[in-house]
Design an enzyme around this catalytic site. Structure first.
Site, PDB file in Angstrom:
ATOM      1  N   ASP A   1     -10.339  34.809  20.530  1.00  0.00           N
ATOM      2  CA  ASP A   1      -8.942  34.692  20.110  1.00  0.00           C
ATOM      3  C   ASP A   1      -8.027  35.617  20.909  1.00  0.00           C
ATOM      4  OD1 ASP A   1      -8.946  32.600  18.322  1.00  0.00           O
ATOM      5  OD2 ASP A   1      -9.474  33.840  16.603  1.00  0.00           O
TER       6      ASP A   1
ATOM      7  N   GLU B   1      -2.900  33.117  16.730  1.00  0.00           N
ATOM      8  CA  GLU B   1      -4.079  33.748  17.324  1.00  0.00           C
ATOM      9  C   GLU B   1      -4.058  35.267  17.090  1.00  0.00           C
ATOM     10  OE1 GLU B   1      -6.413  32.014  18.102  1.00  0.00           O
ATOM     11  OE2 GLU B   1      -5.751  30.114  18.939  1.00  0.00           O
TER      12      GLU B   1
ATOM     13  N   HIS C   1      -5.273  35.760  13.674  1.00  0.00           N
ATOM     14  CA  HIS C   1      -6.729  35.604  13.626  1.00  0.00           C
ATOM     15  C   HIS C   1      -7.408  36.903  14.047  1.00  0.00           C
ATOM     16  CE1 HIS C   1      -6.270  30.971  14.362  1.00  0.00           C
ATOM     17  NE2 HIS C   1      -5.719  31.387  13.236  1.00  0.00           N
TER      18      HIS C   1
ATOM     19  N   TYR D   1      -9.988  39.699  11.868  1.00  0.00           N
ATOM     20  CA  TYR D   1     -11.300  40.246  12.178  1.00  0.00           C
ATOM     21  C   TYR D   1     -11.293  41.766  11.996  1.00  0.00           C
ATOM     22  CZ  TYR D   1     -11.412  35.658  14.387  1.00  0.00           C
ATOM     23  OH  TYR D   1     -11.303  34.320  14.637  1.00  0.00           O
TER      24      TYR D   1
ATOM     25  N   GLU E   1     -11.643  26.387  21.322  1.00  0.00           N
ATOM     26  CA  GLU E   1     -11.142  26.264  19.953  1.00  0.00           C
ATOM     27  C   GLU E   1     -11.843  25.174  19.149  1.00  0.00           C
ATOM     28  OE1 GLU E   1      -7.037  27.697  19.251  1.00  0.00           O
ATOM     29  OE2 GLU E   1      -6.588  26.424  20.973  1.00  0.00           O
TER      30      GLU E   1
ATOM     31  N   GLU F   1      -7.312  26.315  14.012  1.00  0.00           N
ATOM     32  CA  GLU F   1      -7.917  25.916  15.281  1.00  0.00           C
ATOM     33  C   GLU F   1      -7.947  24.395  15.437  1.00  0.00           C
ATOM     34  OE1 GLU F   1      -8.039  28.126  17.276  1.00  0.00           O
ATOM     35  OE2 GLU F   1      -8.881  29.983  16.514  1.00  0.00           O
TER      36      GLU F   1
END
Length: 349
Positions: free
Chosen positions: A91, A121, A124, A128, A188, A222
């Site tokens: 990402d 993105e 995203h 994480y 993706e 995605e």
């Protein structure tokens, strides 16, 4: 072999050009965005869809996952952390790639979509960090974000995509843009999917449900990103049919075959048959199935004979659900506006 002309970057402002662009690349456009006067009828519905999907990691309560992570089996912990590390790398690349593509799309509405895509993105990637900071120490979090340097299998598959992107970044031609979009669809629409399967398998066993909820949000984004790049790919070929060659078709098929093998190899190394509930034969079939799906979306022959149905029947409950504005796993109400199906005269997606 076509000798591609270099693409022209979109002008910040062109007073001599119309607001509605004359071409998706190398066209003329004032760069003034009027959503009621766009060259591509699918752009506005895609914009609405992307806005309707807006979410942030802060919405996810990680308290239960914090308790459960310590109870996971060692092989589950290892897979969990390595897959998060992989997703973070992919990402990060994707955020930058979206900006590079946006520079050469001579249509202000598509530039706007690329900016939203890049923002998603970034979210995203934040997710994480959010997950890792909840369940492991800062030292271990830093180690996870270094996996891409030290894991040979990861490096090989990551370089496969980044080298494809570099060709376009270093020489922006129509041919290189088309090829880079193929790598984008792989990133993706294929390279994430064995990782997604791992998290969904945990969720169906009532493990790390909050993380899996976040993964579902990412999965949903995605899918929209793949659809957007497929639309751009098809419009480029429609407006520049001389690039729709047998050579391109061979490139797509061969690239997807290699990508699927890299993803299968990664799956064997991180999942194998050591994760309860996941059979590697099914994962291999699942990856080949999605390679066929993505090639078909782009408009080319499926690279693997057979593999027309999803072998992981149970995963459909996670992949295909429209979370809308409620939490699929925890069923908590979320306060956002539902997108109207009909607006501004455009057909919705």
């Amino acid at each position: 072999m076509i000798h591609s002309n270099l693409l022209s970057k979109r002008s910040i402002m062109d007073a001599e050009a119309p607001n509605r662009s004359t071409g998706i690349v190398n066209g003329k456009s004032s760069n003034i965005l009027n959503w009621d006067d766009t060259a591509y009828s699918w752009a506005y519905p895609k914009y609405k869809k992307m806005l309707a999907n807006f979410w942030t990691p802060f919405e996810i309560n990680m308290s239960q996952d914090v308790k459960q992570f310590a109870e996971l089996r060692e092989e589950e912990k290892e897979a969990f952390l390595k897959i998060i590390g992989l997703l973070a790398l992919l990402d990060s690349i994707q955020t930058d790639y979206a900006g590079k593509v946006a520079d050469y799309l001579t249509d202000s509405s598509l530039n706007a979509l690329m900016i939203i895509l890049a923002q998603q993105e970034v979210i995203h990637n934040h997710s994480y960090s959010y997950v890792l900071s909840s369940i492991v120490s800062k030292k271990q979090q830093d180690e996870v974000f270094e996996y891409w340097r030290s894991e040979p299998i990861l490096r090989k598959r990551n370089e496969f995509v980044t080298n494809g992107y570099k060709m376009f970044a270093e020489e922006a031609t129509i041919e290189n843009l088309l090829k880079s979009i193929v790598y984008d669809v792989i990133l993706e629409g294929l390279f994430f999917y064995s990782g997604f399967a791992f998290f969904y398998n945990l969720a169906r066993n009532q493990k790390m449900v909050a993380t899996s909820t976040m993964i579902n949000y990412i999965n949903r984004d995605e899918q929209i990103h793949v659809d957007l790049f497929v639309k751009i790919f098809q419009e480029i070929l429609r407006e520049n049919p001389e690039y729709n060659t047998e050579e391109l078709a061979r490139f797509v098929e061969e690239t997807f075959k290699e990508a699927a093998m890299l993803e299968i190899h990664w799956g064997e190394s991180i999942l194998g048959n050591k994760i309860q509930g996941i059979n590697m034969n099914d994962i291999e079939a699942y990856i080949k199935f999605y390679a066929n799906v993505r090639c078909n979306q782009l408009g080319f022959e499926r690279p693997f004979e057979g593999f027309r149905t999803n072998p992981l029947k149970w995963i459909k409950a996670y992949e295909e659900v429209d979370l809308g504005k409620s939490d699929f796993f925890e069923q908590k109400s979320r306060q956002y506006t539902k997108v109207n199906q009909v607006d501004n005269g455009f057909d919705d997606l």
